[in-house]
Design an enzyme around this catalytic site. Structure first.
Site, mmCIF file in Angstrom:
data_model
loop_
_atom_site.group_PDB
_atom_site.id
_atom_site.type_symbol
_atom_site.label_atom_id
_atom_site.label_comp_id
_atom_site.label_asym_id
_atom_site.label_seq_id
_atom_site.Cartn_x
_atom_site.Cartn_y
_atom_site.Cartn_z
ATOM 1 N N ASP A 1 -18.768 -12.064 -12.348
ATOM 2 C CA ASP A 1 -19.034 -11.018 -11.360
ATOM 3 C C ASP A 1 -19.546 -11.677 -10.075
ATOM 4 O O ASP A 1 -20.316 -12.642 -10.131
ATOM 5 C CB ASP A 1 -20.093 -10.044 -11.905
ATOM 6 N N SER B 1 -10.438 -9.864 7.053
ATOM 7 C CA SER B 1 -9.785 -8.582 7.354
ATOM 8 C C SER B 1 -9.728 -8.284 8.849
ATOM 9 O O SER B 1 -10.670 -8.570 9.600
ATOM 10 C CB SER B 1 -10.582 -7.469 6.663
ATOM 11 N N GLU C 1 -10.231 -5.531 9.954
ATOM 12 C CA GLU C 1 -11.330 -4.595 10.238
ATOM 13 C C GLU C 1 -12.431 -5.265 11.063
ATOM 14 O O GLU C 1 -13.201 -4.598 11.743
ATOM 15 C CB GLU C 1 -11.937 -4.078 8.928
ATOM 16 N N TYR D 1 -18.551 -2.394 5.755
ATOM 17 C CA TYR D 1 -17.519 -3.258 5.148
ATOM 18 C C TYR D 1 -17.103 -4.352 6.128
ATOM 19 O O TYR D 1 -17.055 -5.544 5.784
ATOM 20 C CB TYR D 1 -16.297 -2.408 4.761
ATOM 21 N N ARG E 1 -1.181 5.269 0.403
ATOM 22 C CA ARG E 1 -0.848 5.688 -0.972
ATOM 23 C C ARG E 1 -1.244 7.150 -1.192
ATOM 24 O O ARG E 1 -0.578 7.886 -1.922
ATOM 25 C CB ARG E 1 -1.560 4.773 -1.970
ATOM 26 N N PRO F 1 -17.882 7.847 10.247
ATOM 27 C CA PRO F 1 -18.958 7.823 11.248
ATOM 28 C C PRO F 1 -18.581 7.002 12.481
ATOM 29 O O PRO F 1 -19.021 7.296 13.588
ATOM 30 C CB PRO F 1 -20.126 7.164 10.510
ATOM 31 N N ALA F 2 -17.802 5.959 12.280
ATOM 32 C CA ALA F 2 -17.287 5.161 13.408
ATOM 33 C C ALA F 2 -15.870 4.747 13.011
ATOM 34 O O ALA F 2 -15.653 4.245 11.909
ATOM 35 C CB ALA F 2 -18.153 3.933 13.644
HETATM 36 P P1 NAP Z 1 -8.471 -3.968 -4.214
HETATM 37 O O1 NAP Z 1 -7.164 -3.485 -4.742
HETATM 38 O O2 NAP Z 1 -9.552 -3.002 -3.917
HETATM 39 O O3 NAP Z 1 -9.028 -5.058 -5.276
HETATM 40 C C1 NAP Z 1 -10.364 -5.519 -5.224
HETATM 41 C C2 NAP Z 1 -10.611 -6.432 -6.410
HETATM 42 O O4 NAP Z 1 -11.982 -6.905 -6.342
HETATM 43 C C3 NAP Z 1 -10.456 -5.760 -7.774
HETATM 44 O O5 NAP Z 1 -9.834 -6.669 -8.655
HETATM 45 C C4 NAP Z 1 -11.911 -5.533 -8.205
HETATM 46 O O6 NAP Z 1 -12.089 -5.493 -9.597
HETATM 47 C C5 NAP Z 1 -12.560 -6.790 -7.638
HETATM 48 N N1 NAP Z 1 -14.026 -6.679 -7.545
HETATM 49 C C6 NAP Z 1 -14.731 -5.756 -6.843
HETATM 50 N N2 NAP Z 1 -16.041 -5.988 -6.981
HETATM 51 C C7 NAP Z 1 -16.184 -7.062 -7.800
HETATM 52 C C8 NAP Z 1 -17.292 -7.787 -8.340
HETATM 53 N N3 NAP Z 1 -18.548 -7.424 -8.076
HETATM 54 N N4 NAP Z 1 -17.056 -8.864 -9.124
HETATM 55 C C9 NAP Z 1 -15.801 -9.222 -9.420
HETATM 56 N N5 NAP Z 1 -14.695 -8.580 -8.950
HETATM 57 C C10 NAP Z 1 -14.889 -7.508 -8.156
HETATM 58 O O7 NAP Z 1 -8.240 -4.842 -2.887
HETATM 59 P P2 NAP Z 1 -6.871 -5.476 -2.285
HETATM 60 O O8 NAP Z 1 -6.215 -4.468 -1.412
HETATM 61 O O9 NAP Z 1 -6.125 -6.162 -3.367
HETATM 62 O O10 NAP Z 1 -7.502 -6.560 -1.290
HETATM 63 C C11 NAP Z 1 -7.823 -7.873 -1.733
HETATM 64 C C12 NAP Z 1 -8.844 -8.484 -0.795
HETATM 65 O O11 NAP Z 1 -8.317 -8.543 0.526
HETATM 66 C C13 NAP Z 1 -10.156 -7.699 -0.677
HETATM 67 O O12 NAP Z 1 -11.182 -8.654 -0.476
HETATM 68 C C14 NAP Z 1 -9.976 -6.874 0.582
HETATM 69 O O13 NAP Z 1 -11.218 -6.551 1.150
HETATM 70 C C15 NAP Z 1 -9.171 -7.842 1.432
HETATM 71 N N6 NAP Z 1 -8.272 -7.251 2.428
HETATM 72 C C16 NAP Z 1 -7.382 -6.305 2.059
HETATM 73 C C17 NAP Z 1 -6.488 -5.807 2.993
HETATM 74 C C18 NAP Z 1 -5.476 -4.758 2.627
HETATM 75 O O14 NAP Z 1 -4.912 -4.142 3.531
HETATM 76 N N7 NAP Z 1 -5.179 -4.578 1.346
HETATM 77 C C19 NAP Z 1 -6.521 -6.288 4.309
HETATM 78 C C20 NAP Z 1 -7.444 -7.277 4.643
HETATM 79 C C21 NAP Z 1 -8.305 -7.782 3.683
HETATM 80 P P3 NAP Z 1 -12.043 -4.097 -10.433
HETATM 81 O O15 NAP Z 1 -10.590 -3.881 -10.746
HETATM 82 O O16 NAP Z 1 -12.886 -4.416 -11.614
HETATM 83 O O17 NAP Z 1 -12.612 -3.019 -9.554
HETATM 84 O O1 G4F Z 2 -6.097 3.304 4.412
HETATM 85 P P1 G4F Z 2 -7.451 3.185 4.976
HETATM 86 O O2 G4F Z 2 -8.579 3.664 4.149
HETATM 87 O O3 G4F Z 2 -7.611 1.656 5.396
HETATM 88 P P2 G4F Z 2 -8.604 0.896 6.399
HETATM 89 O O4 G4F Z 2 -9.852 1.631 6.616
HETATM 90 O O5 G4F Z 2 -7.804 0.518 7.604
HETATM 91 O O6 G4F Z 2 -8.957 -0.415 5.550
HETATM 92 C C1 G4F Z 2 -7.964 -1.127 4.810
HETATM 93 O O7 G4F Z 2 -7.420 -2.134 5.621
HETATM 94 C C2 G4F Z 2 -8.347 -3.159 6.023
HETATM 95 C C3 G4F Z 2 -7.585 -4.150 6.911
HETATM 96 O O8 G4F Z 2 -7.689 -3.746 8.254
HETATM 97 C C4 G4F Z 2 -8.895 -3.817 4.778
HETATM 98 F F1 G4F Z 2 -9.748 -4.823 5.136
HETATM 99 C C5 G4F Z 2 -9.612 -2.791 3.924
HETATM 100 O O9 G4F Z 2 -10.072 -3.423 2.725
HETATM 101 C C6 G4F Z 2 -8.616 -1.698 3.562
HETATM 102 O O10 G4F Z 2 -7.630 -2.268 2.736
HETATM 103 O O11 G4F Z 2 -7.520 3.983 6.375
HETATM 104 C C7 G4F Z 2 -6.595 3.747 7.418
HETATM 105 C C8 G4F Z 2 -6.780 4.791 8.521
HETATM 106 C C9 G4F Z 2 -8.230 4.942 8.984
HETATM 107 O O12 G4F Z 2 -8.243 5.032 10.395
HETATM 108 C C10 G4F Z 2 -8.677 6.265 8.380
HETATM 109 O O13 G4F Z 2 -9.693 6.958 9.122
HETATM 110 O O14 G4F Z 2 -6.402 6.070 8.002
HETATM 111 C C11 G4F Z 2 -7.372 7.030 8.403
HETATM 112 N N1 G4F Z 2 -7.352 8.159 7.463
HETATM 113 C C12 G4F Z 2 -7.055 9.438 7.816
HETATM 114 N N2 G4F Z 2 -7.177 10.250 6.753
HETATM 115 C C13 G4F Z 2 -7.673 8.138 6.171
HETATM 116 C C14 G4F Z 2 -7.551 9.450 5.714
HETATM 117 N N3 G4F Z 2 -8.036 7.130 5.346
HETATM 118 C C15 G4F Z 2 -8.265 7.418 4.039
HETATM 119 N N4 G4F Z 2 -8.590 6.416 3.197
HETATM 120 N N5 G4F Z 2 -8.183 8.708 3.563
HETATM 121 C C16 G4F Z 2 -7.843 9.762 4.360
HETATM 122 O O15 G4F Z 2 -7.776 10.901 3.915
#
Ligand code: NAP
Ligand code: G4F
Length: 320
Positions: free
Chosen positions: A57, A124, A126, A148, A190, A278-279
């Site tokens: 973990d 990220s 973000e 985050y 999704r 919030p932001a």
């Molecule tokens: P995700 O589907 O939410 O997967 C997160 C993973 O982290 C899961 O396997 C989760 O395990 C594990 N985890 C969470 N807390 C943990 C802990 N305390 N100890 C060990 N494992 C833990 O995320 P993803 O979309 O694949 O993204 C992968 C990484 O890229 C993340 O760091 C995310 O912040 C970063 N990222 C994602 C995006 C994007 O658009 N997808 C963009 C930029 C950066 P469980 O299954 O047990 O919950």
């Molecule tokens: O899909 P989101 O929740 O992704 P967000 O906040 O951009 O973050 C994801 O991408 C990041 C990379 O830039 C990663 F680092 C992070 O881990 C994650 O994978 O939201 C995308 C946009 C936001 O502006 C949000 O306000 O969609 C807008 N939105 C509008 N309605 C919503 C919704 N987001 C979510 N989750 N749910 C809604 O109902």
């Protein structure tokens, strides 16, 4: 001898694609999973017999040290994090522990047990938040807009710091949003494709969302894990933006997704203040020229292909 890769976050979206990719390349893959009362291997069910799992973990240094010592990896991919932005406002301290300090814990384990390994940090877009320039590149200053994003900025800086302090091969991939049929259902893409499939199949009537105006640079997760691997094959550790270079609003995503099944989103989507943040991060768009030039990376899936792939997958999952 086969290369050994340790993946944290292997049960997540990116972990599943990366594990598939590395197994195909002939790697021995070690997957870090945290203890759970129910098995959580849905995304890697088809490859689970090829992975060596280790329980650890991000909050527990001893468990990370043991995973590092046992796997003795050549490459470490730190994908684990609390990755959902809204949860970072309700659990800001936990998010900082997982997503921020967790990176230092892994780097400390690496320093003590696998200093010759190559490390990838999942940074990220973000971090750019209230953006200082358009498009964003590796030198664009950060202005994080959520707990985050603040935690990710810490993770990025500590990765660069361990590279500079200890000479570790520590790379930071600044990845823009990337999606797939394996994306968690709480993320907006999704949530929309699952909602479209349910509405089309008569299982739901409405889809409640927050802002429709936010814009993201959305790519395909399968393309982005290739970039992670390429960063660790490069001769020196560096920071790379991974993005498509195109941005679309949530509204654009809705139009393509609903049109794909012959419906008009305006008839089904309602806005709900519960999903407002919030932001907000209003617009992200990445400049991927460094990754293209130095790594030879490029995306292969267009925005329209991504949206329709996800809608088709959700229709199929729901039996349509
Ligand atoms: P995700 O589907 O939410 O997967 C997160 C993973 O982290 C899961 O396997 C989760 O395990 C594990 N985890 C969470 N807390 C943990 C802990 N305390 N100890 C060990 N494992 C833990 O995320 P993803 O979309 O694949 O993204 C992968 C990484 O890229 C993340 O760091 C995310 O912040 C970063 N990222 C994602 C995006 C994007 O658009 N997808 C963009 C930029 C950066 P469980 O299954 O047990 O919950
Ligand atoms: O899909 P989101 O929740 O992704 P967000 O906040 O951009 O973050 C994801 O991408 C990041 C990379 O830039 C990663 F680092 C992070 O881990 C994650 O994978 O939201 C995308 C946009 C936001 O502006 C949000 O306000 O969609 C807008 N939105 C509008 N309605 C919503 C919704 N987001 C979510 N989750 N749910 C809604 O109902």
């Amino acid at each position: 001898m086969a290369k050994r890769a340790l993946i944290t976050g292997i049960t997540g979206q990116d972990g599943s694609y990366l594990a598939e990719y590395l197994l195909d390349l002939g790697y021995d893959v070690f997957g870090m999973v945290r203890r759970s009362s129910t098995e959580n291997l849905e995304r890697i069910d088809h490859i689970k017999n090829d992975i060596e799992f280790m329980q650890a973990d991000l909050l527990d240094q001893a468990s990370l040290d043991k995973a590092m010592d046992t796997s003795r990896p050549d490459e470490i991919y730190n994908l684990a994090a609390q990755s959902f932005v809204p949860t970072s406002w309700s659990q800001p301290v936990l998010t900082a522990e997982f997503t921020g300090l967790g990176v230092t814990r892994i780097l400390e384990s690496m320093r003590n047990f696998a200093p010759e390994a190559k490390f990838y940090q999942a940074s990220s877009s973000e971090m750019y938040g209230k953006v200082r320039e358009v498009p964003q590149n590796e030198l664009t200053p950060f202005h994080p807009r959520s707990p985050y994003a603040v935690a990710k900025a810490y993770g990025h800086h500590i990765t660069v710091n361990y590279r500079e302090s200890y000479g570790l091969f520590a790379a930071s991939g600044i990845l823009f949003n990337h999606e797939s049929p394996r994306r968690g259902r709480e993320f907006v893409t999704r949530k929309i494709t699952d909602g479209v499939a349910r509405i089309k199949l008569g299982m739901a009537e409405k889809l409640a969302l927050g802002t429709l105006d936010a814009q993201r640079d959305w790519g395909y997760a399968g393309d982005y894990v290739r970039a992670m691997h390429l960063m660790l094959q490069h001769d020196q550790p560096d920071d790379f933006v991974v993005a498509t270079g195109q941005t679309h609003s949530v509204r654009n995503f809705l139009e393509v997704a609903f049109n794909h099944v012959g419906l008009n989103y305006e008839d089904y989507v309602v806005q709900d203040p519960r999903y407002m943040r919030p932001a907000e991060v209003d617009q992200l768009i990445g400049d991927n020229s460094k990754a293209r030039q130095i790594l030879g990376w490029e995306p292969t899936v267009s925005f329209e292909q991504l949206v329709t792939m996800m809608v088709d997958s959700d229709l199929q999952l729901l039996g349509g």
